[in-house]
Design an enzyme around this catalytic site. Structure first.
Site, PDB file in Angstrom:
ATOM      1  N   THR A 171       0.816  -1.213   0.000  1.00 45.70           N
ATOM      2  CA  THR A 171       0.000   0.000   0.000  1.00 45.70           C
ATOM      3  C   THR A 171       0.849   1.261   0.000  1.00 45.70           C
ATOM      4  O   THR A 171       1.962   1.264   0.557  1.00 45.70           O
ATOM      5  CB  THR A 171      -0.904   0.004   1.252  1.00 45.70           C
ATOM      6  OG1 THR A 171      -1.510   1.289   1.386  1.00 45.70           O
ATOM      7  CG2 THR A 171      -0.112  -0.265   2.530  1.00 45.70           C
ATOM      8  N   TYR A 207      -1.648  -0.052  10.179  1.00 47.73           N
ATOM      9  CA  TYR A 207      -1.950  -0.695   8.885  1.00 47.73           C
ATOM     10  C   TYR A 207      -0.724  -0.620   7.959  1.00 47.73           C
ATOM     11  O   TYR A 207      -0.258  -1.629   7.431  1.00 47.73           O
ATOM     12  CB  TYR A 207      -3.159  -0.014   8.235  1.00 47.73           C
ATOM     13  CG  TYR A 207      -3.354  -0.393   6.788  1.00 47.73           C
ATOM     14  CD1 TYR A 207      -3.700  -1.685   6.438  1.00 47.73           C
ATOM     15  CD2 TYR A 207      -3.180   0.546   5.767  1.00 47.73           C
ATOM     16  CE1 TYR A 207      -3.864  -2.039   5.099  1.00 47.73           C
ATOM     17  CE2 TYR A 207      -3.351   0.201   4.441  1.00 47.73           C
ATOM     18  CZ  TYR A 207      -3.685  -1.087   4.110  1.00 47.73           C
ATOM     19  OH  TYR A 207      -3.843  -1.437   2.794  1.00 47.73           O
TER      20      TYR A 207
HETATM   21  C1  UD1 Z   1      -6.274   4.839   2.879  1.00 51.16           C
HETATM   22  C2  UD1 Z   1      -4.842   4.426   2.813  1.00 51.16           C
HETATM   23  C3  UD1 Z   1      -4.614   3.455   1.711  1.00 51.16           C
HETATM   24  C4  UD1 Z   1      -5.448   2.263   1.955  1.00 51.16           C
HETATM   25  C5  UD1 Z   1      -6.885   2.675   2.054  1.00 51.16           C
HETATM   26  C6  UD1 Z   1      -7.583   1.437   2.518  1.00 51.16           C
HETATM   27  C7  UD1 Z   1      -3.340   6.097   3.673  1.00 51.16           C
HETATM   28  C8  UD1 Z   1      -2.477   7.251   3.367  1.00 51.16           C
HETATM   29  N1  UD1 Z   1      -4.008   5.588   2.640  1.00 51.16           N
HETATM   30  O1  UD1 Z   1      -6.566   5.631   1.728  1.00 51.16           O
HETATM   31  O2  UD1 Z   1      -3.283   3.028   1.664  1.00 51.16           O
HETATM   32  O3  UD1 Z   1      -5.249   1.318   0.946  1.00 51.16           O
HETATM   33  O4  UD1 Z   1      -7.071   3.715   3.016  1.00 51.16           O
HETATM   34  O5  UD1 Z   1      -8.654   1.673   3.314  1.00 51.16           O
HETATM   35  O6  UD1 Z   1      -3.422   5.672   4.789  1.00 51.16           O
HETATM   36  N2  UD1 Z   1     -12.976  11.304   2.183  1.00 51.16           N
HETATM   37  C9  UD1 Z   1     -13.984  12.227   2.423  1.00 51.16           C
HETATM   38  N3  UD1 Z   1     -15.209  11.739   2.777  1.00 51.16           N
HETATM   39  C10 UD1 Z   1     -15.481  10.410   2.900  1.00 51.16           C
HETATM   40  C11 UD1 Z   1     -14.448   9.481   2.645  1.00 51.16           C
HETATM   41  C12 UD1 Z   1     -13.200   9.964   2.297  1.00 51.16           C
HETATM   42  O7  UD1 Z   1     -13.785  13.432   2.339  1.00 51.16           O
HETATM   43  O8  UD1 Z   1     -16.628  10.057   3.245  1.00 51.16           O
HETATM   44  C13 UD1 Z   1     -11.656  11.807   1.778  1.00 51.16           C
HETATM   45  C14 UD1 Z   1     -10.555  11.414   2.740  1.00 51.16           C
HETATM   46  O9  UD1 Z   1     -10.440  12.356   3.772  1.00 51.16           O
HETATM   47  C15 UD1 Z   1      -9.344  11.389   1.806  1.00 51.16           C
HETATM   48  C16 UD1 Z   1      -9.941  10.948   0.454  1.00 51.16           C
HETATM   49  O10 UD1 Z   1     -11.331  11.204   0.546  1.00 51.16           O
HETATM   50  O11 UD1 Z   1      -8.829  12.667   1.661  1.00 51.16           O
HETATM   51  C17 UD1 Z   1      -9.732   9.473   0.167  1.00 51.16           C
HETATM   52  O12 UD1 Z   1     -10.103   8.736   1.332  1.00 51.16           O
HETATM   53  P1  UD1 Z   1     -10.258   7.150   1.336  1.00 51.16           P
HETATM   54  O13 UD1 Z   1     -11.039   6.743   0.145  1.00 51.16           O
HETATM   55  O14 UD1 Z   1     -10.763   6.759   2.697  1.00 51.16           O
HETATM   56  O15 UD1 Z   1      -8.776   6.573   1.135  1.00 51.16           O
HETATM   57  P2  UD1 Z   1      -7.393   6.993   1.824  1.00 51.16           P
HETATM   58  O16 UD1 Z   1      -7.593   7.342   3.256  1.00 51.16           O
HETATM   59  O17 UD1 Z   1      -6.730   7.990   0.950  1.00 51.16           O
END
Ligand code: UD1
Length: 328
Positions: free
Chosen positions: A117, A141
């Protein structure tokens, strides 16, 4: 001779199974079905329900099917859960992977593809990261995956096991033919949550933070279509079969979209102007994580076919509708 896919009934694993079967390969799946579903597998695939931490079980499967190649997907993947319950992650992702690698070596497995990851890099906001960036994971993780990377590299040096470690960026979308997709009910991933909101399954979407140092204040991520990711695994396997070197490769497209841009695309693709609320930052989110992807393109001749955010979102939306029909 068959390829063993651990976690093959899960989101990314089931796309790998399809990619292999579509190319005429023989596949055996081991999955404990904690988050995966047998119906995510195409008909005729051998599924052995069991745990990768159970060495006797694993050895019997490897010997029964004369396995010489393993693609290892089985893992827990929720970052906040890993912070709240780190031993679960070190047990499930690290200790069980140790058992799997040890059993693989004992049984003469030759090639090993590992799902790692971008979380191993840690808080690397800014320029796209390449594989030489020193890993500094900030969550259990990420650390649980990095330790498995180290074990694989040590096992390769000592025992000749060949490996490819793939560091995934933000995986999204679903099989273009609608055969499988992200089916975990409590998923937290942005695109999944957004299409569920468009379908009325959630009252609104929360946008976590609009005060980051990015072009519009929201976080930027490199979203990769799960089918292109599965193809990268097949390309990795073929690279090792040709005698290619073991290596670590980023899996992303090398370009980023902000959360606000993703929300706009989901509204456009679904035709639903769902509510998106601006809320404070979510702890632990780096502002920007984008892959440098030159290495995988050159080493594996990997040529993505779905590098299009609208296509990624459309496939996720189609899958979510299908899932709603199945569950409802
Ligand atoms: C994270 C991990 C990634 C992992 C994945 C698995 C890190 C840096 N990355 O990705 O390696 O494979 O989780 O679960 O730890 N967001 C919103 N609203 C929402 C959901 C998300 O604003 O309801 C935003 C988050 O704040 C983020 C972006 O969307 O900025 C992507 O979030 P998400 O899809 O949860 O993935 P990551 O956290 O980037």
């Amino acid at each position: 001779m068959a390829i063993l896919v651990t976690g093959g009934a899960g989101y990314i694993g089931s796309h790998m199974v399809l990619a292999l079967v579509d190319r005429g390969e023989t596949v055996v799946v081991v999955d404990n079905l904690s988050t995966g579903h047998p119906w995510a597998l195409p008909p005729g695939i051998v599924l052995r329900g069991g745990d990768i931490g159970d060495a006797a079980f694993l050895e019997s499967v490897i010997r029964e099917f004369a396995i010489t190649e393993i693609a290892h997907f089985a893992a827990k993947i929720v970052v906040p859960e890993s912070v709240a319950n780190p031993m679960l992650y070190y047990g499930n992702n690290t200790a069980k992977s140790r058992m799997l690698i040890e059993t693989a070596i004992r049984c003469g497995v030759e090639r090993f593809i590992f799902s790692s990851t971008a979380a191993v890099y840690g808080d690397v906001s800014g320029d796209p990261v390449d594989e030489t960036t020193p890993p500094m994971p900030v969550s259990p993780y990420g650390r649980s995956k990095l330790m498995t990377e180290w074990m694989l590299q040590d096992a390769a040096a000592a025992h000749g096991l060949k490996f490819i470690i793939l560091r995934y960026f933000n995986v999204a979308g679903a099989d273009p033919q609608g055969r499988t997709g992200q089916s975990f009910p409590n998923a937290t991933h942005l695109i999944k949550v957004a299409v569920q909101t468009a379908l009325g399954q959630r009252p609104h979407l929360d946008i976590f933070g609009t005060d980051y140092a990015t072009r519009d204040g929201s976080c930027i991520r490199d979203y990769i279509h799960v089918t292109d990711l599965a193809t990268a695994h097949v390309d990795a396997l073929n690279h090792l079969r040709r005698g290619g070197d073991s290596m670590i490769l980023n899996c992303g497209y090398g370009r980023g979209f902000s959360v606000l841009e993703v929300v706009d695309v989901v509204r456009k693709v679904t035709g639903v102007n769902f509510e998106a609320r601006l809320v404070p930052r979510r702890p632990g989110d780096p502002a920007t994580i984008v892959a440098k992807s030159e290495k995988i393109r050159a080493a594996l001749d990997w040529t993505p076919k779905h590098d299009d955010l609208e296509e990624i979102v459309s496939s996720a939306f189609r899958w979510e509708r299908k899932l709603a029909g199945r569950n409802g």
